[in-house]
Scaffold this active site. Structure first.
Site, short mmCIF file in Angstrom:
data_model
loop_
_atom_site.label_atom_id
_atom_site.label_comp_id
_atom_site.label_asym_id
_atom_site.label_seq_id
_atom_site.Cartn_x
_atom_site.Cartn_y
_atom_site.Cartn_z
N LYS A 173 0.83 -1.20 0.00
CA LYS A 173 0.00 0.00 0.00
C LYS A 173 0.86 1.25 0.00
O LYS A 173 1.96 1.27 0.55
CB LYS A 173 -0.90 0.00 1.25
CG LYS A 173 -1.99 -1.06 1.23
CD LYS A 173 -2.88 -0.92 2.45
CE LYS A 173 -4.04 -1.90 2.41
NZ LYS A 173 -4.92 -1.76 3.60
N ARG A 249 -3.44 -14.74 5.24
CA ARG A 249 -2.61 -13.70 5.87
C ARG A 249 -2.81 -13.74 7.38
O ARG A 249 -1.85 -13.67 8.16
CB ARG A 249 -3.01 -12.34 5.30
CG ARG A 249 -2.26 -11.14 5.86
CD ARG A 249 -2.65 -9.91 5.02
NE ARG A 249 -2.28 -8.65 5.62
CZ ARG A 249 -1.09 -8.07 5.49
NH1 ARG A 249 -0.13 -8.69 4.82
NH2 ARG A 249 -0.84 -6.88 6.02
N HIS A 272 2.73 -3.68 7.81
CA HIS A 272 1.90 -2.78 8.60
C HIS A 272 2.66 -1.51 8.94
O HIS A 272 3.80 -1.58 9.40
CB HIS A 272 1.45 -3.45 9.90
CG HIS A 272 0.33 -4.43 9.71
ND1 HIS A 272 0.05 -5.43 10.61
CD2 HIS A 272 -0.59 -4.56 8.72
CE1 HIS A 272 -0.98 -6.14 10.19
NE2 HIS A 272 -1.38 -5.62 9.04
N TYR A 281 -3.28 -9.72 16.13
CA TYR A 281 -2.98 -11.14 15.95
C TYR A 281 -2.39 -11.80 17.18
O TYR A 281 -2.03 -12.98 17.14
CB TYR A 281 -2.01 -11.33 14.77
CG TYR A 281 -2.58 -10.89 13.45
CD1 TYR A 281 -3.56 -11.63 12.81
CD2 TYR A 281 -2.13 -9.72 12.84
CE1 TYR A 281 -4.08 -11.23 11.59
CE2 TYR A 281 -2.64 -9.30 11.62
CZ TYR A 281 -3.62 -10.07 11.01
OH TYR A 281 -4.14 -9.66 9.80
#
Length: 300
Positions: A173, A249, A272, A281
């Site tokens: 991204k 993922r 991230h 997570y």
């Protein structure tokens, strides 16, 4: 004055070129804006410039009456807020009627992941004697082995994967790039696919491409196609769960952290920007809790 459709198209171009949003994000933004446009027609409102905060409040009531999930409402309002901010920038209107609209608090849910037994079933579905089977296996192994996003998987070019060094360059991204290690299972699957299946698929078209993953026509695979592939593999493996495109993922991150991986390392692998995105997570499975208890408690 431009039409509503032209303004929407301009905004989608802005998301794609300036914001570098994924095709998946752009697709949902477009749907959310078109839904709101339909609402405006029902209310006999002509043009985006006529939208007021009172009308926005009415729209929120309509969404509530339709019993949309809180996360869905939050996404729709966020998309419309961004769209009207864009219209402000383009001098279509002076105020953003969505600026004061409060987003409903998102429901907190633990990321869904697969257990080892479920993964084994999934990895044994593909027919490795066929080009499509080889491709699907390579996608599965790469998604689980690296934790990359589905959209990132579709962007991979052959030159981005160095199988000798066992690494892959991932374009994430915001035009951010990162290297991720490619494990032995993923490496073996990609080598098989490159040596055989991909060559067969590439013969289906005259348009040559360097994209790693191809569809049955020999064209670059889309994110939507990958989601369809995952759903089909789940069905064929007789698993009775419904998974999101991100499930592999989620599984990657959960398994890494459950086995003692450093949170910062997993953050970097996932791409991230914020550590808080990775911390979701840090939940542990019941099996893992039981294992820790049995290994550490004196009276277990």
């Amino acid at each position: 004055m431009k039409s509503e459709r032209e303004f929407i198209n301009d905004f989608l171009q802005y998301l794609m070129i300036e914001k570098n949003c994924s095709s998946y994000t752009i697709e949902h933004y477009e749907k959310d804006i078109l839904d709101f446009t339909s609402f405006l027609k029902q209310q006999a409102i002509e043009g985006f410039a006529a939208v007021s905060y009172v009308l926005v409040r009415h729209y929120l009531v309509v969404l509530h009456e339709k019993k949309y999930a809180r996360n869905t409402v939050a996404r729709k309002i966020s998309a419309l807020r961004s769209f009207f901010r864009f219209l402000n920038r383009e001098k279509v209107m002076e105020e953003n009627p969505f600026a004061m609209a409060s987003l409903p608090k998102k429901a907190k849910r633990l990321p869904q992941f697969l257990y080892t037994e479920e993964l084994e079933k999934l990895f044994n579905v593909s027919d490795l004697e066929t080009p499509i089977g080889q491709r699907n296996q390579a996608i599965l192994e790469l998604l689980y082995g690296t934790g990359i996003r589905v959209s990132e998987c579709c962007k991979i070019q052959i030159r981005d994967v160095d199988l000798k060094m066992e690494i892959a360059l991932i374009k994430g991204k915001g035009k951010k790039e990162r290297y991720v290690p490619v494990g032995s299972f993923a490496k073996e699957s990609i080598e098989r696919y490159l040596a055989d299946g991909r060559k067969v698929l590439l013969e289906k078209t005259e348009n040559k491409t360097d994209s790693l993953f191809l569809n049955y026509k020999g064209e670059p695979l889309s994110a939507r196609s990958v989601r369809d592939i995952l759903n089909k593999l789940i069905e064929e493996s007789s698993l009775t769960i419904h998974i999101s495109p991100h499930v592999l993922r989620h599984t990657f991150a959960t398994h890494m952290l459950n086995e003692g991986a450093d949170l910062r390392a997993v953050q970097e692998l996932l791409g991230h920007a914020q550590l808080s995105s990775t911390q979701v997570y840090t939940h542990v499975t019941k099996d893992h809790l039981k294992k820790i208890y049995n290994n550490t408690h004196p009276r277990a």
